[in-house]
Write a protein that holds these residues in place. Structure first.
Motif, PDB file in Angstrom:
ATOM      1  N   GLY A 270      -1.524   6.569  -1.816  1.00 17.33           N
ATOM      2  CA  GLY A 270      -1.747   5.983  -3.133  1.00 17.33           C
ATOM      3  C   GLY A 270      -2.399   4.622  -3.016  1.00 17.33           C
ATOM      4  O   GLY A 270      -2.858   4.203  -1.946  1.00 17.33           O
ATOM      5  N   GLY A 271      -2.423   3.923  -4.139  1.00 16.63           N
ATOM      6  CA  GLY A 271      -3.043   2.612  -4.174  1.00 16.63           C
ATOM      7  C   GLY A 271      -2.069   1.510  -3.809  1.00 16.63           C
ATOM      8  O   GLY A 271      -1.028   1.739  -3.189  1.00 16.63           O
TER       9      GLY A 271
ATOM     10  N   GLN B 297       0.449  -1.599  -5.001  1.00 18.55           N
ATOM     11  CA  GLN B 297       1.243  -2.092  -6.118  1.00 18.55           C
ATOM     12  C   GLN B 297       2.011  -3.341  -5.689  1.00 18.55           C
ATOM     13  O   GLN B 297       2.228  -3.580  -4.506  1.00 18.55           O
TER      14      GLN B 297
ATOM     15  N   LYS C 193       0.865  -1.181   0.000  1.00 15.78           N
ATOM     16  CA  LYS C 193       0.000   0.000   0.000  1.00 15.78           C
ATOM     17  C   LYS C 193       0.898   1.227   0.000  1.00 15.78           C
ATOM     18  O   LYS C 193       1.678   1.449   0.918  1.00 15.78           O
TER      19      LYS C 193
END
Length: 249
Positions: free
Chosen positions: A155-156, A158, A151
């Motif tokens: 942000g998201g 990856q 995480k």
């Protein structure tokens, strides 16, 4: 009686070890008789691993047995005097050099963790790094490779692969030489430099490329390098006990 400490590299010959004090070396001795004793008892030149000169000097061949070694010398100062006896004590230690290598950790943006792309990339990366340092010669070994979902800050999520690998100098075998460039530490330092440059170039090339990023790429700033000194099993480093050989195993 104070014991003199002597350090002999494992499976090498010892330096000449005297059965004389500084005082006895500088005077005439009549009918001297020298006798050496080791951890296993009396020593004799009949043993192929022991060499004792007529003057009592001892050389231990292919040394591997640490312990107390004592020399007894019986002598006269004049023909009319009674025999005198003196004992000289040594503590002789077998030592080895520590195994020195670098441990690298690095992170890559990855394909989904269950993707075969990651396994193929891991194999290709290790081959590239091995080829990079093969001429030194040094060896690259993968210690750990793990894929995680990360995480990102603000942000998201990856996918990232966390690599840990070691780089160690190999024995030069028949190609031994005495030049500084041949030493294990020098070759290891050069390997570190080549690998650091390898990862820096990836960042530089990516910065000049206008194409979209690939699924798997090096994450800038994640390369970490740690120097590791380790002794072989049964050996250890103790500078307090062995101040004359502080980095010996």
């Amino acid at each position: 009686i104070f014991s003199v400490k002597v350090y002999v590299k494992l499976n090498h010959n010892s330096p000449p070890i005297l059965c004389l004090t500084n005082h006895l070396r500088n005077i005439e001795l009549i009918d001297p008789i020298f006798q050496w004793y080791g951890p296993g008892g009396s020593l004799s030149s009949e043993n192929s691993s022991v060499e004792i000169a007529p003057t009592g000097t001892l050389i231990l061949k292919h040394f591997n047995l640490s312990g107390a070694y004592n020399c007894s010398i019986v002598y006269k100062l004049t023909a009319m005097q009674l025999h005198k006896k003196h004992i000289i004590k040594y503590l002789i230690y077998a030592y080895s050099d520590p195994k020195i290598y670098y441990e690298f950790t690095v992170q890559y943006h990855a394909a989904p963790c269950n993707s075969s792309q990651n396994a193929s990339f891991r194999k290709a990366l290790l081959q590239l790094l091995s080829k990079l340092v093969a001429r030194l010669p040094c060896e690259v070994k993968l210690i750990k490779s793990e894929c995680h979902n990360v995480k990102m800050q603000r942000g998201g999520i990856q996918n990232e692969i966390f690599f840990t690998f070691s780089v160690a100098p190999l024995d030069r075998g028949k190609h031994k030489c005495q030049q500084r460039a041949c030493t294990a530490s020098h070759r290891l330092s050069k390997a570190k430099h080549l690998i650091k440059r390898f990862f820096k170039r990836q960042v530089k090339v990516r910065g000049t490329c206008s194409e979209p990023l690939p699924d798997i790429y090096y994450i800038d700033g994640t390369l970490k390098i740690v120097s590791v000194d380790r002794c072989y099993p049964g050996y250890g480093i103790n500078a307090a006990v062995h101040p004359d050989c502080p980095e010996c195993c």
